[in-house]
Design a protein around this motif. Structure first.
Motif: not given
Length: 181
Positions: A122-139
């Motif tokens: 919304a602030e006009g970023a060209s690309e937005v990437y995300s990085a997380v150390l841990v991802e929980k496995q669920h739906d």
């Protein structure tokens, strides 16, 4: 919460990933991030408070130009279940026209990360990437996927490497699951 309870929680917890395994995952994340972002002059946003430790470990592994800022948005505030999203600090750097890398500690339901990514767009970023150390496995993530993931775990209450248990144990040298949660 008292120190005896904190120590008991740590001693009874299941170590899912030890320090060596976490460090190896950070190495792999950093290599993947470098491949994608090395020529993009990104603005890296550390999501407080949980991402302080993983971001610190990742940033020293990224050998390319970047700017660093932080954002503080939380749904937990020391509790073991999330509530309403609370924006405490937004980035101080302009986001318009920038490639953004958001570093967070964990992708659980993704509500906080999704809101931060939407704010950047919304602030006009060209690309937005995300990085997380841990991802929980669920739906319960409603399809949200992080671009860079270090480790995956079952759906348990975790602490260590930035993740807390009632405000404590963020500095535990591994990824642990609280007994019974």
């Amino acid at each position: 919460m008292n120190i005896e309870t904190v120590n008991q929680t740590l001693s009874e917890a299941d170590c899912l990933y030890d320090q060596q395994q976490v460090e190896a995952a950070l190495d792999k994340m950093a290599a993947a991030m470098t491949q994608v972002l090395k020529n993009s002059d990104p603005l890296v946003l550390c999501v407080l408070t949980g991402a302080i430790i993983p971001a610190g470990h990742l940033l020293t592994r990224l050998n390319f130009p970047m700017q660093i800022d932080y954002i503080h948005a939380t749904r937990y505030a020391g509790e073991t279940s999330g509530g309403e999203l609370n924006w405490q600090v937004r980035p101080s750097h302009p986001l318009a026209g920038r490639n953004i890398l958001i570093i967070d500690d964990i992708l659980d339901e993704g509500i906080t990360l999704d809101a931060i990514m939407a704010h950047c767009r919304a602030e006009g970023a060209s690309e937005v990437y995300s990085a997380v150390l841990v991802e929980k496995q669920h739906d319960r993530k409603n399809g949200l996927q992080a671009d860079f993931v270090g480790l995956r775990t079952d759906d348990r209450y975790l602490f260590g490497y930035g993740m807390d248990y009632k405000g404590y144990l963020r500095n535990a040298p591994g990824i642990y699951a609280v007994k019974g949660l």
